[in-house]
Design a protein around this motif. Sequence first.
Motif, PDB file in Angstrom:
ATOM      1  N   VAL A   1     -13.399 -21.578  16.343  1.00 26.61           N
ATOM      2  CA  VAL A   1     -12.158 -21.016  16.869  1.00 26.61           C
ATOM      3  C   VAL A   1     -12.376 -20.689  18.342  1.00 26.61           C
ATOM      4  O   VAL A   1     -13.428 -20.168  18.731  1.00 26.61           O
ATOM      5  N   ASP A   2     -11.385 -20.992  19.153  1.00 22.20           N
ATOM      6  CA  ASP A   2     -11.493 -20.766  20.595  1.00 22.20           C
ATOM      7  C   ASP A   2     -11.329 -19.277  20.899  1.00 22.20           C
ATOM      8  O   ASP A   2     -10.231 -18.782  21.148  1.00 22.20           O
ATOM      9  N   THR A   3     -12.444 -18.537  20.837  1.00 23.37           N
ATOM     10  CA  THR A   3     -12.462 -17.095  21.090  1.00 23.37           C
ATOM     11  C   THR A   3     -13.670 -16.759  21.964  1.00 23.37           C
ATOM     12  O   THR A   3     -14.561 -17.589  22.159  1.00 23.37           O
ATOM     13  N   PRO A   4     -13.744 -15.514  22.470  1.00 22.92           N
ATOM     14  CA  PRO A   4     -14.895 -15.102  23.290  1.00 22.92           C
ATOM     15  C   PRO A   4     -16.223 -15.065  22.531  1.00 22.92           C
ATOM     16  O   PRO A   4     -17.263 -14.861  23.150  1.00 22.92           O
ATOM     17  N   LEU A   5     -16.193 -15.267  21.202  1.00 21.06           N
ATOM     18  CA  LEU A   5     -17.443 -15.279  20.434  1.00 21.06           C
ATOM     19  C   LEU A   5     -18.397 -16.349  20.949  1.00 21.06           C
ATOM     20  O   LEU A   5     -19.611 -16.178  20.920  1.00 21.06           O
ATOM     21  N   TRP A   6     -17.842 -17.456  21.456  1.00 19.61           N
ATOM     22  CA  TRP A   6     -18.662 -18.579  21.885  1.00 19.61           C
ATOM     23  C   TRP A   6     -19.168 -18.376  23.306  1.00 19.61           C
ATOM     24  O   TRP A   6     -18.410 -18.043  24.202  1.00 19.61           O
ATOM     25  N   ARG A   7     -20.468 -18.572  23.486  1.00 21.62           N
ATOM     26  CA  ARG A   7     -21.039 -18.543  24.829  1.00 21.62           C
ATOM     27  C   ARG A   7     -20.828 -19.869  25.544  1.00 21.62           C
ATOM     28  O   ARG A   7     -20.721 -19.929  26.755  1.00 21.62           O
ATOM     29  N   GLU A   8     -20.765 -20.944  24.757  1.00 22.34           N
ATOM     30  CA  GLU A   8     -20.399 -22.265  25.268  1.00 22.34           C
ATOM     31  C   GLU A   8     -19.319 -22.822  24.354  1.00 22.34           C
ATOM     32  O   GLU A   8     -19.461 -22.766  23.127  1.00 22.34           O
ATOM     33  N   SER A   9     -18.262 -23.350  24.914  1.00 24.49           N
ATOM     34  CA  SER A   9     -17.146 -23.834  24.113  1.00 24.49           C
ATOM     35  C   SER A   9     -17.591 -24.994  23.220  1.00 24.49           C
ATOM     36  O   SER A   9     -18.255 -25.931  23.686  1.00 24.49           O
ATOM     37  N   PRO A  10     -17.230 -24.946  21.940  1.00 24.67           N
ATOM     38  CA  PRO A  10     -17.568 -26.058  21.045  1.00 24.67           C
ATOM     39  C   PRO A  10     -16.729 -27.282  21.375  1.00 24.67           C
ATOM     40  O   PRO A  10     -15.676 -27.188  22.020  1.00 24.67           O
ATOM     41  N   ASP A  11     -17.178 -28.439  20.906  1.00 23.38           N
ATOM     42  CA  ASP A  11     -16.469 -29.683  21.192  1.00 23.38           C
ATOM     43  C   ASP A  11     -15.088 -29.705  20.536  1.00 23.38           C
ATOM     44  O   ASP A  11     -14.137 -30.230  21.110  1.00 23.38           O
ATOM     45  N   ALA A  12     -14.985 -29.173  19.334  1.00 26.64           N
ATOM     46  CA  ALA A  12     -13.719 -29.176  18.604  1.00 26.64           C
ATOM     47  C   ALA A  12     -13.441 -27.762  18.118  1.00 26.64           C
ATOM     48  O   ALA A  12     -14.295 -27.140  17.480  1.00 26.64           O
ATOM     49  N   SER A  13     -12.259 -27.243  18.433  1.00 23.99           N
ATOM     50  CA  SER A  13     -11.933 -25.881  18.001  1.00 23.99           C
ATOM     51  C   SER A  13     -10.437 -25.751  17.812  1.00 23.99           C
ATOM     52  O   SER A  13      -9.654 -26.561  18.305  1.00 23.99           O
ATOM     53  N   ILE A  14     -10.044 -24.713  17.085  1.00 25.10           N
ATOM     54  CA  ILE A  14      -8.629 -24.421  16.871  1.00 25.10           C
ATOM     55  C   ILE A  14      -8.300 -23.111  17.580  1.00 25.10           C
ATOM     56  O   ILE A  14      -9.171 -22.270  17.794  1.00 25.10           O
ATOM     57  N   PRO A  15      -7.054 -22.910  17.956  1.00 22.02           N
ATOM     58  CA  PRO A  15      -6.675 -21.624  18.549  1.00 22.02           C
ATOM     59  C   PRO A  15      -6.660 -20.541  17.472  1.00 22.02           C
ATOM     60  O   PRO A  15      -6.427 -20.830  16.292  1.00 22.02           O
ATOM     61  N   PRO A  16      -6.886 -19.289  17.833  1.00 19.58           N
ATOM     62  CA  PRO A  16      -6.880 -18.224  16.833  1.00 19.58           C
ATOM     63  C   PRO A  16      -5.545 -18.079  16.132  1.00 19.58           C
ATOM     64  O   PRO A  16      -5.485 -17.605  14.991  1.00 19.58           O
ATOM     65  N   GLU A  17      -4.463 -18.509  16.772  1.00 16.98           N
ATOM     66  CA  GLU A  17      -3.145 -18.446  16.138  1.00 16.98           C
ATOM     67  C   GLU A  17      -3.080 -19.305  14.874  1.00 16.98           C
ATOM     68  O   GLU A  17      -2.289 -19.018  13.970  1.00 16.98           O
ATOM     69  N   SER A  18      -3.922 -20.334  14.806  1.00 18.59           N
ATOM     70  CA  SER A  18      -3.948 -21.169  13.602  1.00 18.59           C
ATOM     71  C   SER A  18      -4.496 -20.399  12.411  1.00 18.59           C
ATOM     72  O   SER A  18      -4.058 -20.596  11.270  1.00 18.59           O
ATOM     73  N   VAL A  19      -5.452 -19.521  12.665  1.00 13.77           N
ATOM     74  CA  VAL A  19      -5.993 -18.687  11.590  1.00 13.77           C
ATOM     75  C   VAL A  19      -4.928 -17.687  11.137  1.00 13.77           C
ATOM     76  O   VAL A  19      -4.731 -17.453   9.935  1.00 13.77           O
ATOM     77  N   ALA A  20      -4.220 -17.113  12.111  1.00 15.39           N
ATOM     78  CA  ALA A  20      -3.155 -16.176  11.773  1.00 15.39           C
ATOM     79  C   ALA A  20      -2.061 -16.862  10.966  1.00 15.39           C
ATOM     80  O   ALA A  20      -1.540 -16.305   9.992  1.00 15.39           O
ATOM     81  N   GLY A  21      -1.711 -18.078  11.350  1.00 15.83           N
ATOM     82  CA  GLY A  21      -0.703 -18.821  10.615  1.00 15.83           C
ATOM     83  C   GLY A  21      -1.122 -19.098   9.189  1.00 15.83           C
ATOM     84  O   GLY A  21      -0.303 -19.051   8.257  1.00 15.83           O
ATOM     85  N   THR A  22      -2.406 -19.387   9.004  1.00 18.49           N
ATOM     86  CA  THR A  22      -2.934 -19.616   7.659  1.00 18.49           C
ATOM     87  C   THR A  22      -2.791 -18.355   6.808  1.00 18.49           C
ATOM     88  O   THR A  22      -2.370 -18.411   5.645  1.00 18.49           O
ATOM     89  N   MET A  23      -3.132 -17.209   7.392  1.00 21.41           N
ATOM     90  CA  MET A  23      -3.011 -15.952   6.652  1.00 21.41           C
ATOM     91  C   MET A  23      -1.560 -15.684   6.264  1.00 21.41           C
ATOM     92  O   MET A  23      -1.263 -15.356   5.105  1.00 21.41           O
ATOM     93  N   LEU A  24      -0.645 -15.832   7.205  1.00 16.28           N
ATOM     94  CA  LEU A  24       0.753 -15.525   6.933  1.00 16.28           C
ATOM     95  C   LEU A  24       1.332 -16.475   5.891  1.00 16.28           C
ATOM     96  O   LEU A  24       2.153 -16.074   5.055  1.00 16.28           O
TER      97      LEU A  24
END
Length: 226
Positions: A180-203
Amino acid sequence: MLRILVTGGTSGIGAALVRESLRAGHSVFTTGRDPVKLDALLASSHASGRLGGVVADAGDWEQMRDAVADASGFIGGIDVAVANAGFSSPGDLANGDPLLWRDMVLTNVYGPAILAKATLPQLMENRGHVVLIGSTAGRKVYPGNLYTATKWAVTGYAESLRQQLVGTGVRVLHIAPGHVDTPLWRESPDASIPPESVAGTMLWALGQPPGVDVSEVMVRATGQAF
């Protein structure tokens, strides 16, 4: 509309959970460790009367018990408790900092357990939801990585809690995001989803009818290798 408590809601996935829940019309109460970030989140919201929060450590029983009481008072009860707070400490099992390990385990493993304990009386009365934000790292082992062990613990805890609550009307949802594209990553991963996608999954899962129990969802970017 639902009354939702989110731990660690001041950044990353947590902040997206707060924003998207408000956008969907729900009332939200959140916790965070950083008072500056919490104040900024509360000030940025236009959902008057539907968003509150308090500074609290998700790995501290007394603080979380008080936060649950504050949340119940502010939004009038709790229908959904979201154990989102978590972090990864740097280093591996040979050169990592044991003091950071302790904080990480308390937040990532102990935190969901005490949140559930503090909210279950209300959730059982309201036939509500416990939501645990895990990780695909809870399905894969990395060399020398204690964070993955904490997420394996969340995977097991979610199923154990689900089984305990069978017959109560309380549903347990374990969401395991990939990169997930968040500050947790020190280097951006090659493939990631926005955090809103996780929120959408929950809702989406919370919106299922009472007879449907979506107990586990893995969501990751197309192209993520694992």
